[in-house]
Write an enzyme that holds these catalytic residues in place. Structure first.
Site, PDB file in Angstrom:
ATOM      1  CG  HIS A  13      -2.131  -0.679   1.280  1.00 27.43           C
ATOM      2  ND1 HIS A  13      -2.610  -1.319   2.400  1.00 27.43           N
ATOM      3  CD2 HIS A  13      -3.071  -0.838   0.309  1.00 27.43           C
ATOM      4  CE1 HIS A  13      -3.783  -1.867   2.112  1.00 27.43           C
ATOM      5  NE2 HIS A  13      -4.088  -1.591   0.862  1.00 27.43           N
ATOM      6  CB  CYS A  47      -2.797   0.506   8.580  1.00 34.29           C
ATOM      7  SG  CYS A  47      -1.422   0.293   7.454  1.00 34.29           S
TER       8      CYS A  47
END
Ligand code: ARG
Length: 280
Positions: free
Chosen positions: A179, A273
């Site tokens: 990511h 996150c």
């Protein structure tokens, strides 16, 4: 000499914190029961109680810094739901709902979309995969958008159109940095830090051209998920193990605030996150 009259040469003087609005989901049902990134090992034990207390300390850190934290109700059977950043992209009253690349996480979209619509955001879906703020990072009035592992490049166009904002695509090439928020940190409206080896050559060229003053982190910090941070423009909440990056931040006038999220690292995530920012 009168100390008060001394000129202010401290580089920190130009960094300013802005109060932020964050959304988080408690890791009540956190486990590692499937592996969709190289950090995840379903055979390794996870201490869910410890995950909850580490997450609680992160939430308290935000509150102590003067930020707002809103909570989404965790759902049993969605162990990755603690990674709230992936729920979507929320900016300027609009929200793009996540479309997860892996079926294991698909149910999370429903829960985050419900929160977004309840809170009055104008929702849009994408036809192609997008994993929210895992791959979509707001920098001033531009979106830096990762692709290569999760978010589909074609979703970038859909997102640009819905949000009416320019998108800069960046290609990720190392599966440990799957990511964008594992490989690049937005520190304020113009400042970033990143780990160059995580990016394709053409994206490294883009980054060095757009951000000649960016902080480049060492692999030891990147491999501690040190770039997975949340910044308010001055205070940068980061994984405690990323001590080299903390020094670089201090030198650049930021205030690093280390937190321990070792249990959540087992799912392949850390500070950012766990945090969905609602951008004004
Ligand atoms: N286990 C999750 C996954 O692989 C971790 C997500 C981490 N979130 C993030 N914003 N990088 O999807």
């Amino acid at each position: 000499m009168d100390v008060a009259a001394a000129p202010v040469t401290d580089v920190g003087a130009r960094r300013v914190a802005r109060p932020r609005r964050y959304v988080m989901t408690a890791p009540t049902f956190f486990t590692v029961e499937y592996a969709i990134n190289p950090w995840m090992d379903p055979s390794a034990p996870v201490d869910t109680h410890r995950a909850v207390s580490q997450w609680e300390a992160l939430r308290q850190t935000y509150l102590d810094l003067g930020h707002t934290v809103e909570l989404v109700e965790p759902v049993a059977g969605l162990p990755d739901m603690v990674y709230a950043a992936n729920g979507g992209m929320v900016v300027n009253g609009k929200a793009v709902v996540a479309r997860f690349a892996h079926a294991e996480r698909a149910g999370e979209s429903v829960a985050y979309a419900a929160w977004m619509s309840r809170n009055g955001f104008h929702l849009a879906d994408t036809r192609h995969a997008n994993e929210g703020q895992g791959d979509l990072l707001l920098l001033g009035a531009t979106i830096l958008a990762g692709h290569g592992f999760r978010t589909d490049r074609r979703a970038h166009h859909e997102i640009a159109a819905h949000l009416g904002m320019p998108v800069v695509g960046l290609e990720l090439v190392d599966p440990r940095f799957y990511h964008l928020d594992t490989a690049l940190a937005v520190l304020d409206d113009t400042t970033i830090a990143y780990f160059p080896p995580a990016f394709a050559d053409h994206s490294r060229a883009t980054l060095s051209e757009l951000f000649p003053d960016a902080i480049e982190v060492a692999s030891s910090d990147a491999y501690a998920l040190g770039l997975n941070v949340v910044s308010d423009g001055l205070d940068v909440v980061l994984p405690a193990a990323a001590t080299g990056f903390a020094d670089q931040l201090r030198e650049a006038g930021f205030r690093p605030v280390g937190v321990e999220l070792s249990e959540l690292l087992k799912g392949g995530g850390s500070v950012k996150c766990c945090t969905l920012e609602v951008h004004p």
